[in-house]
Design a protein around this motif. Structure first.
Motif, PDB file in Angstrom:
ATOM      1  N   UNK A 139       5.154   3.872   2.164  1.00  0.00           N
ATOM      2  CA  UNK A 139       4.690   2.532   1.827  1.00  0.00           C
ATOM      3  C   UNK A 139       4.866   1.610   3.020  1.00  0.00           C
ATOM      4  N   UNK A 140       3.986   0.622   3.105  1.00  0.00           N
ATOM      5  CA  UNK A 140       4.144  -0.447   4.095  1.00  0.00           C
ATOM      6  C   UNK A 140       5.099  -1.489   3.527  1.00  0.00           C
ATOM      7  N   UNK A 141       6.038  -1.949   4.316  1.00  0.00           N
ATOM      8  CA  UNK A 141       6.945  -3.003   3.841  1.00  0.00           C
ATOM      9  C   UNK A 141       6.203  -4.304   3.573  1.00  0.00           C
TER      10      UNK A 141
ATOM     11  N   UNK B 161       7.467   3.523  -6.529  1.00  0.00           N
ATOM     12  CA  UNK B 161       6.985   2.142  -6.450  1.00  0.00           C
ATOM     13  C   UNK B 161       8.117   1.149  -6.712  1.00  0.00           C
ATOM     14  N   UNK B 162       8.951   1.424  -7.716  1.00  0.00           N
ATOM     15  CA  UNK B 162      10.072   0.539  -8.019  1.00  0.00           C
ATOM     16  C   UNK B 162      11.073   0.532  -6.870  1.00  0.00           C
ATOM     17  N   UNK B 163      11.271   1.674  -6.253  1.00  0.00           N
ATOM     18  CA  UNK B 163      12.195   1.751  -5.119  1.00  0.00           C
ATOM     19  C   UNK B 163      11.668   0.958  -3.931  1.00  0.00           C
TER      20      UNK B 163
ATOM     21  N   UNK C  39       0.840  -1.183   0.000  1.00  0.00           N
ATOM     22  CA  UNK C  39       0.000   0.000   0.000  1.00  0.00           C
ATOM     23  C   UNK C  39       0.883   1.244   0.000  1.00  0.00           C
ATOM     24  N   UNK C  40       0.697   2.111  -1.004  1.00  0.00           N
ATOM     25  CA  UNK C  40       1.513   3.301  -1.148  1.00  0.00           C
ATOM     26  C   UNK C  40       0.662   4.548  -0.893  1.00  0.00           C
TER      27      UNK C  40
END
Length: 299
Positions: free
Chosen positions: A17-19, A154-156, A1-2
């Motif tokens: 973001x949640x890990x 998102x990619x990070x 979730x971002x």
């Protein structure tokens, strides 16, 4: 979730973001940021009960120690200047400064998770802010470089999940009894008697204290102080009176609470609270979602 917010007019963007669920609850959150402000920025960061790994892509932070005995205009003695930093569990505030431009990411960790991910006894660098290379060599630097090359937040976040999972699998396992004691300190608001906590782990006092410091970094009593301070700041920020807050947090009286907050933040509540900007006005002002962590430098 971002979660992503930005204000192009003011020159900032923030992504959270949640890990990956396999890293939770020890890895608390990811945060990405890009600042291009019109002027330098200074923030007072109070002890937050977490280990923070800063992965800088450009520019750098200058971090100073702030103490109750000396909170001068320059913020006290310089601790560290650099793009990537890692901050251990601390019982005193720091003053963070940068020139207005900042780009990078933060990983917020429970200290027992930092013990596993970094593979370093936590008490050996407690109360310090260090270059990650001092602890784990170049692997953090290489991670920061790889993250900087990716085109989207998102990619990070996906790369962070992948890399941290591999570190987790290779690292030492924190004792479940230490994790349980850590959680009990938080559940009780820092009020559980430490001797009783040790007894409930099944260890003798010395073994409990030694294992806790090795895998958390500070003593159980020091962690209880941080937890109680945070509860007090949360209640005061929500509008509770000083007298009500002191009683709810089990300080002996209002003066005791004021002294303790000054020891840990450098300022009494009467100066600290007016320096807190509402989070809704600028989400950058809170480093850990749901916690009171940051203030404008009190005047």
């Amino acid at each position: 979730m971002h979660h992503y917010v930005s204000d192009p007019d003011l020159g900032w963007e923030l992504a959270r973001a949640r890990p990956d669920r396999r890293l939770r609850p020890g890895v608390l959150q990811y945060r990405g940021y890009r600042l291009s402000l019109a002027r330098p920025r200074t923030r007072l960061e109070v002890p937050d009960g977490a280990v923070t790994l800063v992965l800088g892509f450009e520019s750098g932070l200058r971090v100073h120690d702030v103490t109750a005995e000396a909170a001068p205009a320059d913020g006290g003695s310089a601790l560290r200047h650099g793009s990537s930093l890692v901050s251990a569990l601390r019982t005193r505030a720091t003053l963070g400064r940068h020139g207005g431009r900042l780009h990078g990411m933060e990983v917020t960790l429970a200290p027992w998770a930092a013990y596993t991910l970094l593979g370093v006894p936590m008490h050996e660098w407690a109360e310090r802010i260090v270059d990650p290379a001092e602890l784990v060599g170049r692997r953090v630097e290489l991670l920061a470089e790889a993250l900087a090359c990716l085109p989207t937040w998102e990619a990070r976040f996906r790369l962070l999940d992948d890399v941290l999972r591999s570190w987790w699998e290779e690292g030492p396992v924190c004792s479940p009894r230490v994790v349980w004691a850590w959680r009990e300190l938080h559940r009780s608001g820092g009020a559980v008697p430490i001797r009783r906590l040790a007894e409930q782990t099944g260890w003798g006092w010395r073994q409990f204290d030694s294992r806790f410091r090795r895998e958390i970094g500070l003593t159980p009593k020091a962690v209880a102080r941080i937890v109680r301070m945070h509860r007090a700041l949360r209640l005061l920020s929500a509008g509770r009176s000083a007298a009500e807050t002191a009683m709810a947090c089990r300080f002996s009286d209002q003066a005791h609470m004021s002294r303790e907050l000054k020891r840990m933040t450098g300022f009494p509540p009467s100066r600290l609270l007016p320096a807190r900007m509402p989070v809704a006005a600028n989400p950058l002002h809170e480093r850990i979602h749901g916690r009171v962590t940051s203030f404008d430098y009190p005047q």
